[in-house]
Design an enzyme around this catalytic site. Structure first.
Site, PDB file in Angstrom:
ATOM      1  N   TYR A  74      17.800  26.055  87.867  1.00 38.98           N
ATOM      2  CA  TYR A  74      17.274  24.970  87.029  1.00 38.98           C
ATOM      3  C   TYR A  74      18.258  24.601  85.930  1.00 38.98           C
ATOM      4  CZ  TYR A  74      12.857  26.677  88.974  1.00 38.98           C
ATOM      5  OH  TYR A  74      11.865  27.087  89.809  1.00 38.98           O
ATOM      6  N   CYS A 130      16.378  22.640  95.928  1.00 41.88           N
ATOM      7  CA  CYS A 130      15.816  22.883  94.606  1.00 41.88           C
ATOM      8  C   CYS A 130      14.297  22.845  94.793  1.00 41.88           C
ATOM      9  CB  CYS A 130      16.296  21.848  93.596  1.00 41.88           C
ATOM     10  SG  CYS A 130      15.809  20.163  93.957  1.00 41.88           S
ATOM     11  N   ASP A 131      13.541  23.205  93.774  1.00 46.82           N
ATOM     12  CA  ASP A 131      12.093  23.209  93.914  1.00 46.82           C
ATOM     13  C   ASP A 131      11.530  21.831  94.249  1.00 46.82           C
ATOM     14  OD1 ASP A 131      11.579  25.869  93.626  1.00 46.82           O
ATOM     15  OD2 ASP A 131      11.250  25.769  91.470  1.00 46.82           O
ATOM     16  N   CYS A 132      12.318  20.794  94.064  1.00 51.24           N
ATOM     17  CA  CYS A 132      11.837  19.445  94.345  1.00 51.24           C
ATOM     18  C   CYS A 132      12.236  18.959  95.743  1.00 51.24           C
ATOM     19  CB  CYS A 132      12.351  18.476  93.295  1.00 51.24           C
ATOM     20  SG  CYS A 132      14.155  18.428  93.209  1.00 51.24           S
TER      21      CYS A 132
END
Length: 186
Positions: free
Chosen positions: A149, A180-182
């Protein structure tokens, strides 16, 4: 089992065996849902695992310390490689599941983790923070990496050309996916 407890065994073979059982169960679930055709919920048949966490646990107050193998880069690299190999299996052609090393790199704080700018020398990155990732890519053949992040030296990890292209892809030979988390940012 928590990664920090697994690391306390100092037994990479055991870690590989644990990850092998996890990936066996994942494949069984995948087959139960007719290889995804009868998926019941959003994550019921996923064969991409966001694990292992090979970040360095520098401060026990960090909320994600139990997800790590601790503060030692050598131990972390050995446990991370074993876990990746256990998840992905040993078939030369097919993966059992995809292992995702996370969070690349220098991610070890919760306070302002989405906007933190880690100021870290290249030497510290290479000698301490990168060890688990490098071994996981080169020896474990991990097929996915999750970016951190935080920013590193002013550049967000998810858009850090030096980190993702120069080091990860060119130096280490990584040819998998960066997530990524997205979602994917291939």
């Amino acid at each position: 089992p928590q990664a920090i407890a697994l690391a306390a065994t100092w037994n990479p073979k055991l870690i590989k065996d644990v990850a092998t059982v996890i990936s066996d169960e994942a494949r069984a679930k995948w087959n139960f849902y007719n290889q995804g055709k009868e998926q019941k919920s959003y994550f019921s048949d996923v064969l991409t695992f966001w694990s292992p966490t090979v970040n360095m646990a520098r401060d026990p107050r960090w909320g994600r310390t139990p997800e790590t193998y601790g503060e030692d880069p050598l131990l972390t690299s050995r446990m991370g490689v074993a876990f990746v190999q256990g998840l992905q299996g040993e078939d030369k052609k097919y993966l059992k599941v995809v292992a995702t090393l996370k969070h690349f790199a220098a991610n070890n704080e919760d306070y302002n983790r989405f906007s933190c700018n880690a100021i870290v020398s290249e030497r510290a990155l290479r000698e301490y923070y990168f060890k688990g990732f490098e071994a996981g890519v080169k020896e474990g053949k991990a097929q996915s990496i999750m970016s951190a992040y935080n920013a590193i030296n002013g550049v967000p990890s998810t858009a850090n050309k030096w980190l993702l292209n120069d080091v990860l892809r060119k130096e280490w030979g990584f040819n998998g996916y960066v997530v990524c988390d997205c979602g994917a940012i291939n």
